[in-house]
Each structure stands twice: as structure tokens, then as C-alpha cells.
Scaffold this motif. Structure first.
Motif, PDB file in Angstrom:
ATOM      1  N   ILE A   5       0.889  -1.298  -0.001  1.00  0.00           N
ATOM      2  CA  ILE A   5       0.018  -0.190   0.171  1.00  0.00           C
ATOM      3  C   ILE A   5       1.013   1.260   0.119  1.00  0.00           C
ATOM      4  N   HIS A   6       0.608   2.173  -0.913  1.00  0.00           N
ATOM      5  CA  HIS A   6       1.240   3.438  -0.918  1.00  0.00           C
ATOM      6  C   HIS A   6       0.129   4.637  -0.994  1.00  0.00           C
ATOM      7  N   SER A   7       0.529   5.816  -0.624  1.00  0.00           N
ATOM      8  CA  SER A   7      -0.266   6.790  -0.674  1.00  0.00           C
ATOM      9  C   SER A   7       0.108   7.894  -1.371  1.00  0.00           C
ATOM     10  N   GLU A  47       4.410  13.130  -2.556  1.00  0.00           N
ATOM     11  CA  GLU A  47       4.987  12.227  -1.310  1.00  0.00           C
ATOM     12  C   GLU A  47       4.146  10.918  -1.189  1.00  0.00           C
ATOM     13  N   CYS A  48       5.030   9.868  -0.977  1.00  0.00           N
ATOM     14  CA  CYS A  48       4.268   8.800  -0.284  1.00  0.00           C
ATOM     15  C   CYS A  48       4.152   8.921   1.001  1.00  0.00           C
ATOM     16  N   THR A  49       2.682   8.918   1.653  1.00  0.00           N
ATOM     17  CA  THR A  49       2.236   9.275   2.871  1.00  0.00           C
ATOM     18  C   THR A  49       1.716   8.023   3.580  1.00  0.00           C
ATOM     19  N   GLU A  50       2.379   6.880   3.014  1.00  0.00           N
ATOM     20  CA  GLU A  50       1.952   5.581   3.680  1.00  0.00           C
ATOM     21  C   GLU A  50       3.349   4.744   3.802  1.00  0.00           C
ATOM     22  N   LEU A  51       3.758   4.452   5.107  1.00  0.00           N
ATOM     23  CA  LEU A  51       4.938   3.745   5.245  1.00  0.00           C
ATOM     24  C   LEU A  51       5.157   2.316   4.445  1.00  0.00           C
ATOM     25  N   CYS A  52       5.911   2.215   3.678  1.00  0.00           N
ATOM     26  CA  CYS A  52       6.016   1.203   2.776  1.00  0.00           C
ATOM     27  C   CYS A  52       7.180   0.612   2.741  1.00  0.00           C
ATOM     28  N   GLY A  53       8.003   0.893   3.459  1.00  0.00           N
ATOM     29  CA  GLY A  53       9.416   0.060   3.571  1.00  0.00           C
ATOM     30  C   GLY A  53      10.446   1.129   4.181  1.00  0.00           C
ATOM     31  N   ASP A 103      13.112   2.604   2.576  1.00  0.00           N
ATOM     32  CA  ASP A 103      13.351   3.913   1.695  1.00  0.00           C
ATOM     33  C   ASP A 103      12.218   4.625   1.594  1.00  0.00           C
ATOM     34  N   HIS A 104      10.998   4.338   2.315  1.00  0.00           N
ATOM     35  CA  HIS A 104       9.804   4.944   1.995  1.00  0.00           C
ATOM     36  C   HIS A 104       9.880   6.751   2.021  1.00  0.00           C
ATOM     37  N   TYR A 105      11.023   7.146   2.912  1.00  0.00           N
ATOM     38  CA  TYR A 105      11.444   8.503   2.895  1.00  0.00           C
ATOM     39  C   TYR A 105      11.517   9.015   1.517  1.00  0.00           C
ATOM     40  N   LYS A 106      12.290   8.090   0.584  1.00  0.00           N
ATOM     41  CA  LYS A 106      12.699   8.594  -0.577  1.00  0.00           C
ATOM     42  C   LYS A 106      11.821   8.579  -1.755  1.00  0.00           C
ATOM     43  N   MET A 107      10.596   8.052  -1.447  1.00  0.00           N
ATOM     44  CA  MET A 107       9.592   7.827  -2.456  1.00  0.00           C
ATOM     45  C   MET A 107       9.116   9.304  -2.831  1.00  0.00           C
ATOM     46  N   GLN A 108       9.660  10.214  -3.377  1.00  0.00           N
ATOM     47  CA  GLN A 108       9.078  11.406  -4.064  1.00  0.00           C
ATOM     48  C   GLN A 108       9.023  11.685  -5.301  1.00  0.00           C
TER      49      GLN A 108
HETATM   50 CU   LIG Z   1       5.271   4.150  -0.477  1.00  0.00          CU
END
Ligand SMILES: [Cu+2]
Length: 243
Positions: free
Chosen positions: A154-156, A189-195, A197-202
Motif C-alpha cells: 500500500i502506498h499513498s 510524497e508517499c504518505t504510507e509507510l511502505c518500507g 526507503d519510504h522517505y525517498k519515495m518522492q
Molecule cells: Cu510508498
């Protein structure tokens, strides 16, 4: 006042979302101040050392019950007011999306955003499709529909400047839309903790003026006329700029 704290609003429905935000902030804020002032007042007024003794109140008389029931009723009415304000914004954003001028596919995977444009034929899965990693180009003042899928978890998909946020669930195609009101670059931004490197998912949504969008289009599909209207030829609904 609060506008200065929020990110710049650059979508047609951003003002509606901010309206709900303000409504909740003011209702809860006023209630918070009232409760804290009363608390302070009671602490001082009934402090230790005064002669009065505490009594046990059972809430049996109507006047005692009113202390609970009246504030309870006020809270309920304010809550219904917030619900009504929220419902109005929900209907506009989730149930009355305008005819889309442009459709793009968003593929979320750990940890990147992939964008697919259908190209001049308007069909996905054909030769003229274009892929971009991390950047989505759209024209200003046109309703853009996003078809979003996830390859893994799940991503957001969140664009603070558009007040847009939508979860993407694996196994489903989930739609969202927006209409940008100002050219510029807006962060995704991805606003669902997805792993890890979640913070890099921009990513970035680049909103282009009509001329710039034409240039961008011609770079990729020089032979085809620019599509910034929907296929029925009906221009996308345009509404008030800022909201
Ligand atoms: Cu994500």
C-alpha cells in the motif's frame, strides 16, 4: 491567518479542503480555550485552604444533569456542523469529478513513482505510450485523471499543494483527479509507510502553461496535435482559480 501556515494552494478543490480544516480548527480551538480557562479558574477558585468542603454530586436533579447534557448537546451539534462541512467537500472532490481532459497512469512501487501517458491515441498499452519516472507533466487549468496501481504494497499518493491524497492498494485501480490552478513544480510524497526507503519515495508534478505544455508535447509526439481536451472535444470544466 492560518493560510500562512499551509502550503500554497494550487488546485481547484484545495480551498474546499482548507475550509474543512479551518472549520475543525476554529471549533476545536474555541472549545479548547474555553476548557483551559475554566480549568484554571476552578483551580484558583477552589484551591486548598478555603473553608468550603467538597460534596459528592450524584447528578440526580435536573439542574445537575444539565451540566452534562447541555455541553454534550453543544458538542454534538458542532460535530454535525463539521460533518456537514466535510460532506460538502467530499461530494465535490470524490463524487463530482469533472470530465477529465487528460488521463495518466500512476504506478507506485517501492520506492518510486512511474507515470504513463497514453499519447496521441489516448490508449494505454500502445506504441505511443510515454513513461516518466518521478515526474508528471500536466497543463494548467485542465482536469487530470489519475489511474493508480501499486506493484507491491500500500502506498499513498499525496500532493500537499493540491490538497490531494489517495491510498493505492495492490490489486486495484484507484482513481483520483485534480485541476492545477498555477504553473509550477509541486512535490509528490508517499504518505504510507511502505518500507525502509519510504522517505525517498518522492516525485514532482510539473504544471505547465498552455504554450509550455505544447512544447513538451511536441518534444515527445512531434507529429500529433496537442491533446489538452478530452476525447469528446468537450473542454474540461474550469472553475474559480484559487478557491
Ligand atoms: Cu510508498
Amino acid at each position: 491567518m492560518i493560510e500562512n501556515w499551509l502550503p500554497l494552494n494550487a488546485s481547484t478543490f484545495g480551498g474546499d479542503v482548507d475550509g474543512v480544516f479551518r472549520l475543525i480548527l476554529y471549533v476545536v480551538g474555541a472549545w479548547f480555550i474555553l476548557a483551559e480557562v475554566l480549568l484554571l479558574f476552578f483551580v484558583i477558585r477552589y484551591r486548598r485552604g478555603r473553608r468550603e468542603r467538597a460534596v459528592y454530586v450524584r447528578g440526580e436533579t435536573a439542574s445537575q444533569l444539565a451540566w452534562i447534557l447541555v455541553p454534550g448537546l453543544i458538542v454534538l451539534l458542532l460535530d454535525l456542523g463539521i460533518d456537514a462541512g466535510g460532506a460538502r467537500a467530499w461530494v465535490k472532490i470524490k463524487e463530482q469529478s469533472p470530465a477529465a481532459a487528460i488521463t495518466a497512469r500512476v504506478t507506485a512501487e517501492r520506492f518510486a513513482w512511474l507515470f504513463t501517458y497514453p499519447g496521441p491515441d489516448g490508449q494505454f498499452g500502445t506504441k505511443d505510450d510515454l513513461w516518466e519516472v518521478g515526474t508528471l507533466h500536466v497543463p494548467v487549468g485542465r482536469a487530470v485523471e489519475l489511474e493508480m496501481i501499486s506493484m507491491d504494497v500500500i502506498h499513498s499518493f499525496a500532493v500537499p499543494n493540491f490538497r490531494l491524497r489517495q491510498d493505492i492498494l495492490p490489486g486495484r485501480t484507484i482513481k483520483a483527479w485534480f485541476e492545477a490552478t498555477k504553473p509550477g513544480s509541486y512535490e509528490i510524497e508517499c504518505t504510507e509507510l511502505c518500507g525502509t526507503d519510504h522517505y525517498k519515495m518522492q516525485g514532482v508534478i510539473v504544471v505547465l502553461g498552455a504554450k509550455d505544455y505544447e512544447h513538451w508535447w511536441q518534444e515527445h509526439w512531434p507529429a500529433a496535435p496537442v491533446i489538452s481536451q478530452n476525447r469528446a472535444g468537450r473542454p474540461a470544466a474550469t472553475r474559480g482559480s484559487d478557491g
